[in-house]
Design a protein around this motif. Structure first.
Motif, short mmCIF file in Angstrom:
data_model
loop_
_atom_site.label_atom_id
_atom_site.label_comp_id
_atom_site.label_asym_id
_atom_site.label_seq_id
_atom_site.Cartn_x
_atom_site.Cartn_y
_atom_site.Cartn_z
N LYS A 32 0.86 -1.18 0.00
CA LYS A 32 0.00 0.00 0.00
C LYS A 32 0.89 1.22 0.00
N VAL A 33 0.79 2.02 -1.07
CA VAL A 33 1.63 3.21 -1.19
C VAL A 33 0.73 4.44 -1.24
N CYS A 34 1.00 5.39 -0.35
CA CYS A 34 0.25 6.64 -0.37
C CYS A 34 1.11 7.74 -0.96
N VAL A 35 0.51 8.51 -1.87
CA VAL A 35 1.23 9.62 -2.50
C VAL A 35 0.67 10.91 -1.95
N ILE A 36 1.54 11.73 -1.36
CA ILE A 36 1.11 13.03 -0.84
C ILE A 36 1.89 14.12 -1.56
N GLY A 37 1.41 15.34 -1.40
CA GLY A 37 2.11 16.46 -2.02
C GLY A 37 1.16 17.61 -2.26
N PRO A 38 1.70 18.81 -2.48
CA PRO A 38 0.85 19.98 -2.70
C PRO A 38 0.01 19.82 -3.96
N SER A 39 -1.07 20.60 -4.04
CA SER A 39 -1.89 20.51 -5.24
C SER A 39 -1.09 21.04 -6.42
N GLY A 40 -1.26 20.37 -7.56
CA GLY A 40 -0.49 20.74 -8.74
C GLY A 40 0.88 20.10 -8.79
N SER A 41 1.15 19.18 -7.83
CA SER A 41 2.47 18.58 -7.82
C SER A 41 2.57 17.41 -8.80
N GLY A 42 1.44 17.00 -9.40
CA GLY A 42 1.48 15.92 -10.38
C GLY A 42 1.02 14.58 -9.86
N LYS A 43 0.47 14.55 -8.62
CA LYS A 43 0.05 13.27 -8.03
C LYS A 43 -0.99 12.56 -8.88
N SER A 44 -2.07 13.30 -9.19
CA SER A 44 -3.16 12.68 -9.95
C SER A 44 -2.70 12.28 -11.33
N THR A 45 -1.90 13.13 -11.95
CA THR A 45 -1.40 12.82 -13.29
C THR A 45 -0.59 11.54 -13.27
N MET A 46 0.24 11.38 -12.23
CA MET A 46 1.04 10.16 -12.11
C MET A 46 0.13 8.94 -12.03
N LEU A 47 -0.91 9.05 -11.20
CA LEU A 47 -1.83 7.93 -11.03
C LEU A 47 -2.52 7.61 -12.36
N ARG A 48 -2.94 8.65 -13.08
CA ARG A 48 -3.67 8.46 -14.32
C ARG A 48 -2.78 7.94 -15.45
N CYS A 49 -1.47 8.06 -15.27
CA CYS A 49 -0.55 7.50 -16.26
C CYS A 49 -0.45 5.98 -16.11
N VAL A 50 -0.76 5.48 -14.89
CA VAL A 50 -0.60 4.04 -14.65
C VAL A 50 -1.54 3.25 -15.56
N ASN A 51 -2.80 3.69 -15.72
CA ASN A 51 -3.69 2.97 -16.64
C ASN A 51 -3.90 3.76 -17.93
N ARG A 52 -3.01 4.70 -18.15
CA ARG A 52 -2.95 5.50 -19.39
C ARG A 52 -4.23 6.24 -19.69
N LEU A 53 -4.95 6.67 -18.63
CA LEU A 53 -6.02 7.65 -18.88
C LEU A 53 -5.37 8.93 -19.33
N GLU A 54 -4.12 9.12 -18.85
CA GLU A 54 -3.29 10.23 -19.31
C GLU A 54 -2.15 9.62 -20.11
N GLU A 55 -1.89 10.17 -21.26
CA GLU A 55 -0.83 9.65 -22.14
C GLU A 55 0.52 10.20 -21.68
N PRO A 56 1.44 9.33 -21.21
CA PRO A 56 2.74 9.84 -20.77
C PRO A 56 3.50 10.47 -21.95
N SER A 57 4.29 11.51 -21.65
CA SER A 57 5.10 12.13 -22.71
C SER A 57 6.42 11.42 -22.87
N GLY A 58 6.83 10.69 -21.83
CA GLY A 58 8.10 9.98 -21.92
C GLY A 58 8.22 8.99 -20.78
N GLY A 59 9.19 8.07 -20.90
CA GLY A 59 9.40 7.09 -19.86
C GLY A 59 8.53 5.85 -20.08
N HIS A 60 8.58 4.93 -19.11
CA HIS A 60 7.88 3.66 -19.28
C HIS A 60 7.01 3.37 -18.07
N VAL A 61 5.88 2.72 -18.32
CA VAL A 61 5.00 2.27 -17.25
C VAL A 61 4.78 0.78 -17.44
#
Lengths: 245, 262
Positions: A32-61
């Motif tokens: 169980k991993v919890c991601v914290i951080g200020p708003s706009g830090s990219g937390k949600s975007t990171m999560l949405r890249c895992v199932n590619r609801l957001e298309e990553p610009s680079g790197g691998h998942v």
């Protein structure tokens, strides 16, 4: 052992605006991993890249060893193994609770109506909403809607769950029920990646806490360390703001 | 003398009420009522129109409208989906179709389908209603495609995301999640389109209708030239209202019925 989720140098930019700047993260099965951080830090975007609801610009998942960022990847198949719960529930308003819970199992997993309904009732019981199966989402409170959304994801019998600030849109008195469902899920051994502002939940449930700021992982480790004795100035400032508002 | 604020408001109110009333009264008094009755309201002429005006005129208007509407819906859905496609050529094709058929008068499309296609392709749309219904459907589809596109876009993106995150394919998401929700949004503008079609069906006369395919408006005009009297037009107008008013009422009911679950 194959990691449940593996992010390698994950980058995401919207035009010139860099949201994720080379994130590396591994979530092991059952972790169980919890991601914290200020708003706009990219937390949600990171999560949405895992199932590619957001298309990553680079790197691998990678999810269970399958490269999600591979253009030939069978995305729909990978997504059946990843349950996702959203901040705004996103229940289907034209379907009853039971309809919400059975539509994907029936159309994607091709379960019979009886089998899908049986699973759905079991999951509804788990989130404590058995009596609401005939209701429409609009007839439920926010907290109830979010528990239905969790049950809907569980009906696909996923190997892991992504939670995207699932209590942020709820009235304070409704947060507890949703967190309790998540605690139960954690104690049953579900792999969970949770973006949250609930520090108490992170402290009690997480095996690891990740602090994300300005698109990079600043600090990660056991909750006692990251939340109790952060080593980075940015983490300290953030926690100070959150814990002593 | 200066008026107080209240007095001024009263004066404005009085004038805005009185002026239209005076105009209306003037028109009513100036009108030659016996001439109007003679030209447009002769009970015997009206009675003579029945029952054929119903069994031929109204029936055919309903046939043209129904087939044009259903055909239009069938054509409009794929056009709307192409319009929303991520592929540019598809979007261009759909946009061109929509702009072309919305930009050209319906009467021109009717002539194109009825006369130009048979000349160009040596093929004629089968059925005695075929060409007219197809042409009306093509025109209606252009408007409906925009309605459907707007309806689809009005469904929140979170709905698609939730469905896709459950592993549902784009097609299945569209058919089972987005379109059912979009449909409710689309009911009022689609009703509008249906009522417009009821009236647009009066244009099919340009294709030369026969005694058994003539629709309501043309039937009325033929009766006018036969009787040298305007009464058939009055009957036609009333019959058009009899068709379109129940349709708008029905749509309002449909719209209301779906409301509580949202």
């Amino acid at each position: 052992m194959t990691a449940a989720i593996e992010l390698r140098w994950l980058r995401k930019a919207f035009g010139d605006h860099v949201v994720l700047d080379g994130v590396n993260l591994v979530v092991e099965p059952g972790e169980k991993v919890c991601v914290i951080g200020p708003s706009g830090s990219g937390k949600s975007t990171m999560l949405r890249c895992v199932n590619r609801l957001e298309e990553p610009s680079g790197g691998h998942v990678y999810v269970e060893g399958v490269e999600v960022t591979d253009p030939d990847c069978d995305l729909d198949d990978v997504r059946t193994r990843i349950g996702m719960v959203f901040q705004h529930f996103n229940l289907f308003p034209h379907l009853t609770v039971l309809g919400n819970l059975t539509i994907a199992p029936r159309t994607v997993r091709r379960l019979s109506k009886a089998a899908a309904t049986a699973t759905a009732r079991e999951m509804l019981a788990r989130v404590g909403l058995s009596e609401k199966e005939a209701a429409y989402p609009a007839q439920l409170s926010g907290g109830q809607q979010q528990r239905v959304a969790i049950a809907r994801a569980l009906c696909m019998e996923p190997d892991m769950m992504l939670f995207d600030e699932v209590t942020s849109a709820l009235d304070p008195e409704l947060v507890g029920d949703v967190l309790q469902v998540m605690r139960d899920l954690a104690s049953e051994g579900m792999t969970m990646l949770v973006v949250t502002h609930e520090m108490a939940f992170a402290r009690d449930v997480a095996d690891r806490v990740v602090f994300l700021d300005e698109g990079e992982i600043v600090e990660e480790g056991p909750p006692a360390q990251v939340l109790g004795a952060p080593t980075h100035e940015r983490t300290r400032r953030f926690l100070d703001r959150v814990l002593n508002p | 003398m200066a008026l107080s604020r209240r007095q001024r408001a009263r004066l404005v109110h009085l004038v805005t009420t009185a002026v239209p009333l005076v105009v209306l009264l003037a028109v009513v008094l100036a009108a030659d009522w016996s001439a109007i009755q003679h030209a447009f309201f002769q009970p015997e002429i009206a009675a003579d129109l029945f029952p054929k005006i119903i069994t031929v005129g109204v029936k055919n208007t309903l046939i043209y409208t129904t087939f044009a509407f259903l055909g239009g819906l069938l054509i409009a859905l794929p056009i709307a989906l192409l319009r929303l496609s991520s592929l540019k050529p598809y979007r261009w094709f759909a946009a061109t179709y929509i702009e072309l058929l919305r930009g050209v008068p319906a009467i021109v499309t009717l002539i194109a389908v009825g006369f130009a296609i048979p000349i160009a392709l040596d093929w004629r749309v089968p059925g005695k209603y075929g060409a007219a219904c197809l042409a009306l459907a093509l025109v209606a589809a252009a408007y409906m495609a925009e309605t459907i596109r707007a309806g689809i876009q009005a469904v929140p993106r979170g709905q698609t995301e939730a469905a896709r995150s459950l592993g549902m394919s784009p097609t299945r998401t569209m058919l089972t999640i987005v379109i059912p929700q979009a449909f409710r949004i689309m009911i009022p503008p689609l009703t509008n389109e249906l009522v417009l079609l009821v009236k647009d069906s009066s244009l099919v006369f340009v294709l030369g209708t026969t005694t058994d395919t003539v629709e309501l408006a043309k039937y009325g005009r033929e009766a006018v030239s036969r009787t040298f009297n305007g009464t058939p037009l009055t009957v036609v107008a009333i019959l058009y209202l009899c068709i379109s008013l129940p349709l708008t009422r029905l749509a309002a009911r449909l719209e209301k019925r779906g409301a509580p679950s949202r």
